[in-house]
Design an enzyme around this catalytic site. Structure first.
Site, PDB file in Angstrom:
ATOM      1  N   ARG A 156      -0.892   2.429  -7.906  1.00  0.00           N
ATOM      2  CA  ARG A 156      -1.350   1.595  -6.651  1.00  0.00           C
ATOM      3  C   ARG A 156      -0.634   2.035  -5.411  1.00  0.00           C
ATOM      4  O   ARG A 156       0.483   1.394  -5.290  1.00  0.00           O
ATOM      5  CB  ARG A 156      -1.546   0.289  -7.110  1.00  0.00           C
ATOM      6  CG  ARG A 156      -1.632  -0.681  -5.915  1.00  0.00           C
ATOM      7  CD  ARG A 156      -2.277  -2.135  -6.488  1.00  0.00           C
ATOM      8  NE  ARG A 156      -1.614  -2.876  -6.650  1.00  0.00           N
ATOM      9  CZ  ARG A 156      -1.621  -4.298  -6.724  1.00  0.00           C
ATOM     10  NH1 ARG A 156      -2.917  -4.894  -6.162  1.00  0.00           N
ATOM     11  NH2 ARG A 156      -0.692  -5.213  -6.933  1.00  0.00           N
ATOM     12  N   ASP A 438       4.069 -13.172  -6.105  1.00  0.00           N
ATOM     13  CA  ASP A 438       4.152 -11.914  -5.298  1.00  0.00           C
ATOM     14  C   ASP A 438       3.385 -11.886  -4.015  1.00  0.00           C
ATOM     15  O   ASP A 438       3.209 -13.053  -3.517  1.00  0.00           O
ATOM     16  CB  ASP A 438       3.419 -10.648  -6.212  1.00  0.00           C
ATOM     17  CG  ASP A 438       2.172 -10.798  -6.591  1.00  0.00           C
ATOM     18  OD1 ASP A 438       1.442 -11.656  -5.894  1.00  0.00           O
ATOM     19  OD2 ASP A 438       1.398  -9.746  -7.264  1.00  0.00           O
TER      20      ASP A 438
END
Length: 544
Positions: A156, A438
């Protein structure tokens, strides 16, 4: 092309990544697509301005109705290693060598190798992380299986909104995703393909089919340059933006030769409502800790539509990440409670038809794999075409009822501050109250605080108005609690926490909503100077 010198301690990794040929490849990749990256970012600004000026709401676009109404097209079938994607490990920043090795040793089907939400994009972290991927692919990491037998790597790169400050091409800082993608493909693409294990990607924060079209052009160009067959690259697009939810079929269509499906995740997607419509009172998002979950109409509709869209076109549909962490004591009541909570929420996704999802805690991999074996048949659920649902724009835009609680406000403040503190210390995620947080949870947290101040929401507890003063006072309380119950009493960490507090209040009180907290931090002098100083001091990895 200009490239900053190596961060201290990474001279060998730097030398192996930045060869004459890789730099030549990066230069050509970036100079070829740089202007088109700027165009898609301008298109985002234009669409937002159009919605603001007109007061309109998104609809399924008429111009592309022919794509949605054509029943014949399908995405190309994925390779065998992608057909069973029950449980991936999420948010795994590969700069953390120990956790990366643990992931490669795990029984998971895949690993989300994360340079985005779960990663802090310091120069050190990018170089260390990309080099660790290089070592994994070339079987150079100790005690790990060959790449053809390890969990499949779902790489990613950063999203379009992020820039890489340490490289300039033709006088401009380069787009972060092209830096990440280019290095990963140049050094690992062919080897992954030869081992029938990639190259596979996650694409973050895509907002329109035009952005998917750009990624497809990048894939075609890269495969041609590296001598790979067309369709070698496969990518899963994360639908984390409300505008993208209205263009799912078009996104699949643009990437039909390179699609590994679509993914849905709760917090970035919810935050995008504040991003796009937060100034409108009709879109006041209630307390996420109490009123926002995948059972609510707007999120359930989004997941149902994603599964229906993917399976109709032969693409895989994956769910979000379980952020809860299992306690160490398997016999404790807390352990059973956490496992039951994760099981209930993930079972909802399985019954909606998803083909897989992610967990952060490696101890959740096997229980969740067993859940799939109990409730599904075969490698995936592509046969579940979900003809039972007919999702309307009203379904997707229906805000859940509910208000604001004192607990929820303080929780959001704490997550926002701790995320900024983590970034200042070079980390992309942290643990708080039994779960991993996150940039996605930081995004929804600071979004809600901004929106509640903007609309002067009232607390359910005592009727107080959420305004600047209340948020400032509660922030002081949160800081005192954090300093009492954590290691933040250490002088340097304590100073960093106070800096994070100031930065959080700044971003939560701005007149205009900063679109991404990660962009805001990545362009902020405090963040940049903190890591420039640490590079100059040559701090060891354990302190970054």
């Amino acid at each position: 092309m200009e490239l900053s010198p190596s961060p201290p301690g990474l001279e060998v990794e730097y030398g192996e990544l930045f060869t004459t040929n890789s730099l030549r490849f990066l230069h050509e990749l970036i100079s070829t697509f740089d202007e088109e990256v700027d165009q898609v970012l301008r298109l985002r600004v234009s669409r937002k301005a159009q919605l603001d000026l007109s007061g309109d709401l998104p609809r399924f676009p008429e111009a592309t109705a022919f794509i949605r109404s054509d029943p014949t097209w399908r995405v190309l079938p994925v390779p065998p290693r992608l057909q069973k994607r029950h449980v991936d490990i999420g948010d795994l920043a590969p700069c953390n060598t120990q956790r990366f090795i643990q992931g490669l040793q795990s029984p998971a089907q895949g690993i989300q190798v994360d340079f985005d939400d779960g990663n802090c994009p310091t120069y050190h972290n990018q170089i260390k992380g990309i080099h660790n991927v290089y070592k994994a692919v070339h079987n150079q990491l100790p005690n790990t299986p060959p790449i053809s037998q390890a969990p499949v790597l779902m790489l990613r790169p950063r999203a379009w909104n992020m820039v890489e400050h340490n490289m300039m091409v033709e006088g401009k800082e380069v787009p972060g995703p092209l830096f990440d993608f280019g290095l990963l493909m140049f050094h690992c693409g062919k080897k992954l393909f030869e081992n029938k294990s990639g190259p596979f990607f996650y694409l973050s924060k895509v907002e329109s089919y035009m952005e998917a079209r750009l990624w497809n052009k990048i894939f075609v160009w890269t495969q041609h340059k590296l001598g790979l067959p067309l369709g070698s690259i496969k990518a899963t697009v994360l639908i984390e933006n409300v505008l993208a939810a209205f263009e799912m079929e078009e996104i699949l269509y643009e990437l039909r030769d390179h699609s590994a499906g679509l993914n849905c995740g709760i917090w970035d997607y919810s935050a995008s409502f504040v991003n796009k419509f937060g100034h409108r009172k009709a879109f006041l998002l209630p307390d996420r800790s109490k009123y926002v979950n995948m059972e609510k109409r707007f999120l359930r509709s989004y997941m149902d539509l994603l599964v229906q869209t993917c399976h109709r076109r032969g693409a895989l549909a994956t769910g979000g990440m379980a952020a809860l962490l299992l306690p160490q004591d398997q016999h404790s009541a807390t352990y059973q409670t956490v496992l039951a909570t994760v099981t209930r929420l993930k079972l909802l996704e399985i019954k909606a038809g998803v083909d897989g999802f992610m967990v952060y805690d490696l101890d959740l991999i096997e229980p969740m794999q067993e859940l799939f074996q109990l409730h599904t048949h075969g490698d995936n659920q592509l046969h579940q075409v979900r003809d039972d649902v007919a999702i309307t724009p009203e379904d997707l835009l229906s805000m859940p009822a509910g208000g604001v609680t004192l607990y929820g406000l303080k929780y959001n403040i704490a997550v926002g501050i701790l995320f900024i503190e983590a970034w200042l210390s070079g980390k992309g995620h942290f643990f708080y109250r039994g779960q991993v947080e996150d940039s996605a949870t930081a995004e929804i947290s600071r979004s809600q605080v901004w929106q509640w101040i903007r609309h002067q929401a009232r607390l359910e507890d005592d009727g107080r108005v959420v305004n600047r003063q209340l948020v400032t006072d509660l922030t002081q309380e949160v800081i005192m609690e954090l300093r009492t119950h954590s290691l933040c009493s250490l002088f340097r960490a304590g100073q960093r926490l106070l800096t994070a507090e100031d930065m959080f209040l700044e971003v939560a009180q701005k007149r205009d909503f900063p679109e991404f907290i990660t962009t805001y931090l990545n362009l902020d002098h405090t963040f940049l100077s903190a890591h420039t100083t640490e590079q100059m001091e040559g701090l060891p990895e354990s302190k970054l």
